[in-house]
Design a protein around this motif. Structure first.
Motif: not given
Length: 110
Positions: A50-55, A57-58, A60-61
């Motif tokens: 989950d942390a990797r996915g959020r990182a 996404d962050f 990319d944003d």
């Protein structure tokens, strides 16, 4: 003597039962500990994913926002340069003169 043998036999039976109960309790505790360890490892792996996915996404944003801001700044600069071409030429000349002055007055110059 018969009484002593009987007491010794009962004591041995009781000792054997206690060892069996203790062994089962130890095995059960070890099994529970392994289950808790496996569950904690699974939860940790899921949290890491989950942390990797959020990182990602962050990142990319942040990239998209930076790209958009760069585009806006470039457009604003182009509009200003189009409105005031003489000011751009003077600013470029001053920047070139400053670079030349720094290069000529550097302490490494012999």
């Amino acid at each position: 003597m018969v009484q002593t043998d009987r007491i010794t036999g009962v004591a041995r039976q009781l000792g054997g039962r206690l060892r069996r109960v203790a062994g089962e309790a130890g095995h059960e505790a070890a099994s529970r500990a392994e289950d808790v360890y496996d569950e904690a490892r699974h939860l940790g792996a899921r949290a890491l994913g989950d942390a990797r996915g959020r990182a990602v996404d962050f990142a990319d944003d942040a990239y998209e926002t930076g790209h958009a801001l760069y585009g806006r700044g470039l457009n604003a600069l182009s509009r200003q340069a189009g409105s005031h071409p003489l000011a751009v030429i003077v600013a470029a000349g001053l920047a070139g003169a400053a670079v030349a002055w720094f290069l000529c007055s550097s302490p490494n110059r012999r």
